[in-house]
Design an enzyme around this catalytic site. Structure first.
Site, mmCIF file in Angstrom:
data_model
loop_
_atom_site.group_PDB
_atom_site.id
_atom_site.type_symbol
_atom_site.label_atom_id
_atom_site.label_comp_id
_atom_site.label_asym_id
_atom_site.label_seq_id
_atom_site.Cartn_x
_atom_site.Cartn_y
_atom_site.Cartn_z
ATOM 1 C CD GLU A 225 10.519 2.355 12.672
ATOM 2 O OE1 GLU A 225 10.324 3.562 12.955
ATOM 3 O OE2 GLU A 225 11.164 1.979 11.682
ATOM 4 N N GLY B 276 -0.217 2.951 13.443
ATOM 5 C CA GLY B 276 0.315 1.625 13.725
ATOM 6 C C GLY B 276 -0.531 0.871 14.721
ATOM 7 C CE LYS C 101 -2.811 3.321 1.710
ATOM 8 N NZ LYS C 101 -2.342 4.679 2.111
ATOM 9 C CD GLU D 49 8.238 9.959 16.620
ATOM 10 O OE1 GLU D 49 9.196 9.702 15.875
ATOM 11 O OE2 GLU D 49 7.166 9.313 16.606
ATOM 12 N N GLY E 207 5.480 4.021 10.590
ATOM 13 C CA GLY E 207 4.731 5.266 10.611
ATOM 14 C C GLY E 207 4.389 5.687 12.023
ATOM 15 C CB CYS F 161 12.041 6.233 13.056
ATOM 16 S SG CYS F 161 13.296 5.392 12.078
#
Length: 530
Positions: free
Chosen positions: A265, A246, A184, A393, A241, A302
């Site tokens: 992740e 997620g 995707k 984050e 992402g 990340c």
């Protein structure tokens, strides 16, 4: 290769139907041609059915033949390095040197997995020879090895349009394991995805494999992704992402009548612990290194260091002053999408209500369409421990300094942390030896511990671990980078009392592939003796 805006359903292009979307140039805000057609429910079902039909053939393919496929994909991508990077630059505003390097990283990953499966020992073959005379019960013949799960749905991320995307590490490791892949594509870079998808489809056809080995679907929303995860023929999910997306995929995968693994992740702020030796050896160079790390890729990494623990010692003010100067003088950054830019603006405004703003780069009339300005925040140890949101984050060029009276207080911070991809310790070897208790805690909190380096940058190597406890990933037992990533898409199967001719070559008595196997608990490449 002319872009069409159409998905690949196996070897076929999807018919024009349904809604369309276009990529945007994040520097200018201009729409990029062509329009892309969102996949339909029928497209998802057809791609999954083709993948299910292809799965037995790909699972039975030899390591040598699968390696040839991966190397062919790599060679075709190398031949398109410049146009791939140019299209990715238009869609992401990432610099051309970074994108040219990302093509090289992508092809390097493919070749690394090719070498792994060509050699073959990754299947963890184990043989326990029969013991017919054993009392009170005889032991049967037991042979086990890893076998592919089946069709895998791969979700491309926004920040790596090549290395983690259509032919990136998830796809490479899934194909290497013998699993068909349905990608995707991320809506931020559909043109780049289509170019790579055509390369993969051509390589699959050239290898004479079933067309369902690879499909590529487009969508600007969540419907296609949700349909993929829920499709009964999809056996695993790989995602890179945000935590929100997620976690939603994790829940969908777990809520199926027959749950499947979701390897996601997600969020990580990658704490950095500065010990006294690091500040004494050069506070200004330390500040420069930290600035370079948290602004690399406009902070859209990340592994960006988002929390920095600083002890109260004489060199700390010079470190912070230099870091503030670098932030104040930095040029505006271009984020990947308008959505990311808006989210970063909201998040930093909220952060400023929780922590003090030490420095902030100025806005200007020349800002790009998707702007971000570097920011530096600070807080105290006690405030950080009181406010969990300070450890969340932020996806952009900022970091948070947490001032601690002494490194002894680091243990309290370390114990309070959720899971992270990395944790870094900066200092001397004497500092390291004096803080073994900190290291012991961080082993439980992160997948990769780093000494005297900043966390941005992930080496693609067999020993690399790019994973960590939740919420950094959905399963800390696995890595999404390095050769260990292949183990996400395989499971052990045991053959009991099977004749030699009926088991895979990896388990046959003569060891025709010459792989390393565990025979009666002993690693060996030797054939079985009668």
């Amino acid at each position: 290769m002319p872009l069409t805006g159409q998905a690949f359903i196996g070897a076929q292009r999807a018919a024009h139907a349904g809604s369309t979307f276009q990529a945007l140039n994040p520097s200018t805000g201009q729409s990029l041609d062509p329009p892309y057609f969102s996949a339909s429910t029928a497209d998802v079902d057809k791609a999954a059915r083709l993948a299910g039909e292809a799965a037995p053939t790909l699972a039975a393919a030899s390591g040598i033949s699968k390696a040839a496929l991966l190397r062919d994909i790599a060679a075709r991508l190398d031949a398109l390095q410049q146009p791939l990077a140019e299209r990715a630059h238009l869609e992401t505003a990432l610099p051309m040197p970074r994108l040219l390097g990302e093509v090289t990283r992508t092809t390097g990953q493919l070749r690394t997995f090719a070498s792994l499966i060509e050699e073959g020992s990754w299947v963890d073959a184990r043989i326990d020879t029969p013991l017919p005379e054993r009392k009170p019960l005889p032991r049967p013949s037991l042979r086990s090895m890893l076998r592919p799960l089946g069709p895998v749905a791969v979700f491309g991320p926004s920040n790596f349009p090549l290395a983690f995307s259509v032919a990136g590490g998830d796809t490479a490791s899934a194909l290497a394991a013998g699993c068909p892949v349905i990608v995707k594509a991320h809506a931020a870079h559909p043109g780049t995805s289509e170019l790579v998808g055509e390369v993969v489809q051509q390589a699959v056809a050239a290898a004479g494999l079933p067309e369902g080995v690879f499909s590529l679907l487009f969508d600007s929303g969540i419907e296609v992704g949700a349909a993929l995860v829920r499709h009964p023929l999809v056996e695993a999910v790989a995602f890179t992402g945000s935590l929100g997306a997620g976690r939603a995929l994790m829940d969908m995968a777990a809520a199926r009548p027959r749950p499947i693994p979701c390897f996601a992740e997600m969020a990580s702020t990658n704490p950095v612990f500065i010990l006294p030796g690091a500040l004494r050896s050069g506070p200004e160079s330390l500040a420069q290194g930290l600035f370079n790390s948290f602004t690399l890729g406009a902070g859209q990494m990340c592994t960006k260091p988002g929390i920095v623990l600083v002890p109260d010692q004489p060199e700390a003010p010079a470190f912070q002053s230099k870091l503030a100067d670098l932030v104040n003088q930095s040029a505006p950054f271009t984020l990947l999408t308008a959505g990311i830019a808006h989210a970063y603006a909201r998040a930093t405004t909220h952060r400023a209500s929780q922590a003090a703003t030490v420095a902030q780069a100025p806005a200007s009339a020349a800002d790009p369409a998707c702007p971000a300005h570097a920011q530096l925040f600070e807080t105290s140890l006690e405030a950080f421990l009181r406010e969990p949101a300070l450890s969340e984050e932020l996806f952009g060029p900022d970091t948070l300094l947490v001032h601690c009276p002494s490194p002894a207080d680091y243990l309290r911070v370390a114990q309070s942390l959720d899971g992270h991809l990395t944790a870094s310790i900066l200092g001397s070897e004497d500092d390291l030896a004096a803080h073994r208790d900190l290291i012991a805690i961080l082993e439980q909190k992160a997948g990769r511990l780093i000494f005297n380096a900043f966390p941005t940058g992930v080496e693609v190597a067999p020993a690399m671990v790019h994973g960590g406890p939740y919420p950094s990933t959905s399963n800390s037992q696995y890595t999404s980078v390095g050769t260990g990533a292949i183990h996400r898409f395989a499971r052990p199967v045991c053959f009991q009392n099977f004749p030699d001719a009926a088991v895979p070559q990896e388990l046959q008595s003569t060891n025709p592939l010459g792989i390393l196997r565990q025979v009666d608990g002993i690693p060996t490449r030797d054939p079985l003796t009668s």
